[in-house]
Design an enzyme around this catalytic site. Structure first.
Site, PDB file in Angstrom:
ATOM      1  CB  SER A 130      -1.057   0.119   1.063  1.00 15.74           C
ATOM      2  OG  SER A 130      -0.392   0.235   2.277  1.00 15.74           O
ATOM      3  CE  LYS A 149      -3.381   2.181   4.729  1.00 20.84           C
ATOM      4  NZ  LYS A 149      -3.091   1.281   3.626  1.00 20.84           N
TER       5      LYS A 149
END
Length: 280
Positions: free
Chosen positions: A92, A165
């Protein structure tokens, strides 16, 4: 007139006191301890050497234990208050971070230092982001060893309940991806279009439209590999509306330490957000 001995009579020579008949001469040093004295002295020397060796070994063992305990205590303090290790389990965050990268996270942010847009953060799952996915956990002795090393910070913390993230929006920020953004254009933060050099090659800022104002004490986060990241965009129907509570943030990633060919600092792309005004 001096008496002289008679002619033919001689003085008896003075006799030494030893040996006398029936008496034994005093022992010399060589015989002071009897016939086995040399063996006794060797035995005493050997015992002395053995004692010195035992004392030396005990002293070394004691110092080793002190060093190990001190190192473990220091490691625990560092892990609890300063730095923690994590590894990357998914794609990701390509190409900034790839699978099995080991990163160090500063736990001073949030805290003494403020979070900034562009920071890479590790945070605890706010609820349902991981979709109940579970890793294959070790068992038996391996589990015990790994749990101990993880607790003291000598083994990278797994991502079993954590995610990594990039911060795009701070509390109060208005973050938007409209039709132009979905077509490949930039997303905006507080009305300013941002150029994101960290987005994975071939990826677009977002293929999902959204228009959010970040809740107080929360963050809007997105992966760098936008088409392979289940980030804030895909959790808007869950508690928090896709935002991550700041209290869930473990810290900010600041360096990749493994593998060595990927080791390096993780710098904040400050130029990307320098024109973004504070939310009003």
């Amino acid at each position: 007139m001096i008496d002289r001995p008679a002619e033919g009579v001689h003085e008896q020579p003075r006799r030494t006191p030893w040996p006398r008949e029936g008496l034994v001469p005093p022992p010399t040093d060589d015989h002071a301890q009897g016939d086995d004295a040399p063996d006794d002295r060797r035995s005493r020397r050997n015992r002395h050497v053995a004692k010195r060796q035992r004392n030396g070994a005990l002293s070394m063992l004691r110092e080793t234990v002190i060093i190990l305990v001190s190192a473990l205590a220091l490691s625990l303090v560092v892990k609890t208050f300063l730095i923690q290790a994590f590894f990357i389990p998914s794609p990701s965050m390509h190409d900034t971070l790839i699978e099995d990268d080991r990163i160090l996270v500063s736990k001073l942010t949030p805290g003494p230092f403020d979070l900034r847009r562009g920071d890479i953060v590790v945070f605890k799952d706010p609820g349902g982001w991981l979709n109940g996915a579970e890793e294959v956990a070790p068992t038996g002795v391996n589990k015990v060893v790994r749990d101990v090393l993880t607790f003291i910070g000598l083994y990278p913390q797994d991502a079993g309940e954590h995610l990594v993230k990039r911060v795009i929006g701070l509390p109060g920020d208005h973050v938007v991806c409209d039709e132009a953004c979905v077509a490949g254009g930039p997303l905006t933060v507080n009305g300013v279009a941002i150029d994101e050099p960290y987005v994975a090659p071939g990826a677009i800022p977002s293929d999902v439209p959204f228009d959010v104002t970040v809740a107080p004490e929360s963050l809007w986060v997105m992966g760098d590999n936008r088409q392979r990241s289940l980030d804030s965009r895909f959790n808007m129907a869950k508690p928090g509306g896709g935002a991550v509570p700041i209290k869930n943030v473990v810290g900010v990633a600041f360096v990749t330490v493994w593998p060595l060919d990927r080791a390096g600092l993780l710098r904040n792309p400050s130029a990307t957000f320098e024109d973004v005004p504070d939310p009003s």
